[in-house]
Design an enzyme around this catalytic site. Structure first.
Site, PDB file in Angstrom:
ATOM      1  N   MET A 221      -5.231  -6.913   0.288  1.00 39.19           N
ATOM      2  CA  MET A 221      -5.014  -5.812   1.129  1.00 39.19           C
ATOM      3  C   MET A 221      -5.132  -6.604   2.622  1.00 39.19           C
ATOM      4  SD  MET A 221      -4.144  -3.255  -0.617  1.00 39.19           S
ATOM      5  CE  MET A 221      -4.481  -2.102   0.873  1.00 39.19           C
TER       6      MET A 221
ATOM      7  N   HIS B 155      -0.488   0.927  -7.809  1.00 39.15           N
ATOM      8  CA  HIS B 155      -1.529   0.157  -7.169  1.00 39.15           C
ATOM      9  C   HIS B 155      -2.620   1.517  -7.244  1.00 39.15           C
ATOM     10  CE1 HIS B 155      -3.485  -1.370  -3.105  1.00 39.15           C
ATOM     11  NE2 HIS B 155      -4.314  -1.161  -4.118  1.00 39.15           N
TER      12      HIS B 155
ATOM     13  N   ASP C  56      -0.291  -6.096   1.150  1.00 34.96           N
ATOM     14  CA  ASP C  56      -0.249  -4.815   1.324  1.00 34.96           C
ATOM     15  C   ASP C  56      -0.949  -4.141   2.446  1.00 34.96           C
ATOM     16  OD1 ASP C  56       0.035  -1.980   1.275  1.00 34.96           O
ATOM     17  OD2 ASP C  56      -0.556  -1.908  -0.817  1.00 34.96           O
TER      18      ASP C  56
ATOM     19  N   MET D  98      -4.513   7.226  -5.185  1.00 34.80           N
ATOM     20  CA  MET D  98      -5.731   7.496  -4.452  1.00 34.80           C
ATOM     21  C   MET D  98      -6.448   8.689  -4.913  1.00 34.80           C
ATOM     22  SD  MET D  98      -4.582   6.207  -0.587  1.00 34.80           S
ATOM     23  CE  MET D  98      -3.485   5.131  -0.094  1.00 34.80           C
TER      24      MET D  98
ATOM     25  N   ASP E 237       0.905   4.214  -4.475  1.00 35.63           N
ATOM     26  CA  ASP E 237      -0.169   4.270  -4.090  1.00 35.63           C
ATOM     27  C   ASP E 237      -1.117   5.346  -4.736  1.00 35.63           C
ATOM     28  OD1 ASP E 237      -0.538   1.860  -2.408  1.00 35.63           O
ATOM     29  OD2 ASP E 237       0.567   2.968  -0.928  1.00 35.63           O
TER      30      ASP E 237
ATOM     31  N   HIS F  38       6.771   0.755  -4.744  1.00 36.88           N
ATOM     32  CA  HIS F  38       5.135   0.855  -4.828  1.00 36.88           C
ATOM     33  C   HIS F  38       4.622   2.227  -4.570  1.00 36.88           C
ATOM     34  CE1 HIS F  38       1.311  -1.375  -4.120  1.00 36.88           C
ATOM     35  NE2 HIS F  38       1.002  -0.700  -3.224  1.00 36.88           N
TER      36      HIS F  38
ATOM     37  N   SER G 100       6.761   1.260  -0.229  1.00 37.83           N
ATOM     38  CA  SER G 100       5.742   1.990  -0.470  1.00 37.83           C
ATOM     39  C   SER G 100       6.041   3.505  -0.457  1.00 37.83           C
ATOM     40  CB  SER G 100       4.293   1.738   0.185  1.00 37.83           C
ATOM     41  OG  SER G 100       3.324   2.575  -0.044  1.00 37.83           O
TER      42      SER G 100
ATOM     43  N   MET H  62      -5.932   2.890  -6.315  1.00 37.33           N
ATOM     44  CA  MET H  62      -7.192   2.797  -5.343  1.00 37.33           C
ATOM     45  C   MET H  62      -8.052   3.910  -5.915  1.00 37.33           C
ATOM     46  SD  MET H  62      -5.316   1.755  -1.862  1.00 37.33           S
ATOM     47  CE  MET H  62      -3.396   2.433  -2.251  1.00 37.33           C
TER      48      MET H  62
END
Length: 218
Positions: free
Chosen positions: A135, A64, A173, A35, A33, A31, A8, A66
């Site tokens: 998660m 991913h 994760d 957000m 993230d 990965h 990540s 979020m």
């Protein structure tokens, strides 16, 4: 299913993302993230950075999301060239449509569940996804402690996946490290997101190899 490691970049230096990607050539995925400071209390990066990162690495990107409105944004990440795009069940208003749009754009479709979200209500969606992400911390920040309470859910998710033919990858994760990856693998996970355990190591590539070895032995 073969063990896969997805480092990540949330734990990497955001000013040197291309170097962070190059530091883990032995990883299966990178990965990312995304957000938005609405669905989770943190703001990271978005589609323009993903598009730039795609030009800087040959590793497939595991995005991913979020974010508050994944139905609107997820197809764009797939169209940009992400190898996998995961949306949160808690945020999606039209998950089946969105998951199908992700696949139609050429990416693997993923569905993520927060620690407190049970997996059983989403059994009927297993045919619409390529990966189920559980998660193992509350989403929003890297470096959190692994939540052991999620281990029984990993077991249950593995049983559901196997019941439907076992074609769905099971990703975990949050807090994945040399202290927790074996328990996750034993519970049935086969794709592992690791942030600090990789980018906090002196040799990120060696950390990837070590984590893979530990998961494969379980």
């Amino acid at each position: 299913m073969a063990v896969q490691i997805s480092p990540s970049i949330l734990s990497a230096d955001f000013a040197r993302l291309a170097e962070a990607a190059a530091a883990v050539p032995n990883a299966d995925w990178l990965h990312v993230d995304v957000m938005d400071n609405h669905f989770v209390p943190n703001l990271t990066l978005g589609l323009p950075v993903v598009e730039s990162l795609l030009k800087a690495t040959t590793l497939p990107l595991d995005c991913h999301l979020m974010i508050e409105d994944p139905d609107r944004w997820a197809p764009s990440y797939a169209e940009a060239g992400a190898g996998s795009v995961t949306i949160h069940a808690e945020a999606a208003k039209a998950p089946i449509r969105t998951l199908r749009q992700i696949r139609a754009a050429g990416a693997r479709s993923g569905l993520a569940l927060n620690p407190g979200t049970p997996v059983e209500p989403y059994e009927d969606l297993l045919g619409e996804i390529d990966m189920l992400l559980l998660m193992t911390v509350e989403p929003g920040f890297g470096g959190q402690k692994f939540l052991d309470v999620v281990l029984p859910k990993i077991h249950r998710a593995r049983r559901l996946i196997d019941k439907h033919g076992g074609q769905v990858w099971l990703q975990v994760d949050g807090g994945v490290s040399d202290h927790t990856i074996e328990r996750c693998a034993e519970a049935g996970a086969d794709v592992f997101v690791a942030g600090n355990a990789v980018y906090g190591a002196d040799d990120p590539a060696m950390a990837v190899d070590s984590l893979r070895s530990m998961a494969e032995k379980s």
